[in-house]
Design a protein around this motif. Structure first.
Motif, short mmCIF file in Angstrom:
data_model
loop_
_atom_site.label_atom_id
_atom_site.label_comp_id
_atom_site.label_asym_id
_atom_site.label_seq_id
_atom_site.Cartn_x
_atom_site.Cartn_y
_atom_site.Cartn_z
N LEU A 130 -3.08 2.93 7.96
CA LEU A 130 -2.59 1.55 8.08
C LEU A 130 -2.52 1.09 9.54
O LEU A 130 -2.01 0.01 9.81
N GLN A 131 -3.06 1.88 10.45
CA GLN A 131 -3.09 1.48 11.85
C GLN A 131 -4.28 0.56 12.10
O GLN A 131 -5.20 0.86 12.88
N ILE B 233 0.84 -1.20 0.00
CA ILE B 233 0.00 0.00 0.00
C ILE B 233 0.87 1.25 0.00
O ILE B 233 0.63 2.20 -0.76
N ARG B 234 1.90 1.28 0.84
CA ARG B 234 2.80 2.44 0.88
C ARG B 234 3.48 2.64 -0.47
O ARG B 234 3.57 3.76 -0.98
N LEU B 235 3.97 1.53 -1.04
CA LEU B 235 4.65 1.60 -2.33
C LEU B 235 3.70 2.12 -3.41
O LEU B 235 4.06 3.00 -4.20
N THR B 236 2.49 1.58 -3.43
CA THR B 236 1.52 1.96 -4.46
C THR B 236 1.09 3.42 -4.31
O THR B 236 0.88 4.12 -5.31
N LEU C 71 -2.72 10.95 -0.36
CA LEU C 71 -1.81 9.81 -0.38
C LEU C 71 -0.42 10.15 0.15
O LEU C 71 0.52 9.38 -0.05
N ARG C 72 -0.33 11.27 0.85
CA ARG C 72 0.95 11.63 1.46
C ARG C 72 1.33 10.56 2.48
O ARG C 72 0.46 9.97 3.14
N ALA C 73 2.63 10.30 2.64
CA ALA C 73 3.09 9.17 3.45
C ALA C 73 2.53 9.18 4.86
O ALA C 73 2.09 8.14 5.36
N ASP C 74 2.53 10.34 5.52
CA ASP C 74 2.05 10.37 6.90
C ASP C 74 0.57 10.06 6.99
O ASP C 74 0.11 9.42 7.95
N LYS C 75 -0.21 10.50 5.99
CA LYS C 75 -1.64 10.23 5.98
C LYS C 75 -1.90 8.74 5.73
O LYS C 75 -2.78 8.13 6.34
N VAL C 76 -1.14 8.16 4.81
CA VAL C 76 -1.29 6.73 4.51
C VAL C 76 -0.94 5.90 5.74
O VAL C 76 -1.64 4.94 6.08
#
Length: 207
Positions: free
Chosen positions: A104-105, A77-80, A95-100
């Motif tokens: 994912l929690q 998911i992070r990669l995509t 889709l910014r990393a911190d939001k993603v």
């Protein structure tokens, strides 16, 4: 305690001193490398059971496979999400990393699989790389057996005031079919989807 008692308590020391050393951490360690380790451990315990059945190995083996699958999905998911941003995605979802990472929690396998398929849909010419129906079917089945990621970790699940037995009725299960299904799923995600999506990112980066 005498030397013979000490021998009983200890693991056998490796014949080669270099085999006593393990390497942890660093920039190369991520969810995927850890997921692959869980998969390797799961295969080891699964093979041990199938060679010499030991019911005490069943739940730990299922947990190892499940956790490997969860970590793999999160890595994918992070990669995509990164790839979708490079594709110029400007939709409603951030889709910014911190939001993603906040999204994912969760331990919910079905929700993770659905999120991965959604993100893959944002990639240019990559929609066919969504999780296929057979893979989704196994993921949904796994989710139905352990929705919150605790049924393969504990005998009692739920909160303290409303806990229940994870497996209240003793039963015989076709362990080979169950564990082999998870083994195939793990290999499909790690050797198939992960490889394809990683190559997609490498092409984006011009590598």
């Amino acid at each position: 305690m005498n030397d013979s008692d000490d021998d009983v308590l200890n693991l056998p020391r490796p014949a080669q001193p270099a085999h006593e050393i393990a390497v942890l951490g660093g920039t190369s360690e991520d969810d995927f490398t850890i997921a692959c380790g869980y998969a390797a451990a799961a295969e080891t315990t699964a093979r041990s059971f199938l060679a010499q059945p030991d019911d005490g190995l069943v739940i730990p083996t299922l947990y190892l496979y499940r956790h490997s699958i969860e970590l793999t999905l999160k890595w994918l998911i992070r990669l995509t999400a990164r790839c979708a941003l490079r594709c110029g995605y400007d939709g409603d979802e951030n889709l910014r990393a911190d939001k993603v990472n906040k999204k994912l929690q969760t331990h919910n396998i079905k929700k993770l699989a659905e999120r991965l398929n959604t993100y893959v849909g944002h990639l240019d010419g990559c929609q066919e790389r969504s999780l296929d129906s057979k893979t989704m079917s196994v993921l949904v089945q796994l989710d139905s057996e352990d929705e919150y990621g605790d049924a393969y970790r504990y005998a009692l699940i739920g909160n303290a005031s409303n806990s229940t037995l994870a497996r209240p009725v003793q039963e015989n299960v076709q362990f080979y079919e169950k564990v082999n299904s998870l083994h195939r799923l793990t290999r499909t995600l790690q050797d198939g989807y992960a490889t394809v999506l990683h190559e997609y990112e490498q092409i984006q980066l011009g590598m």
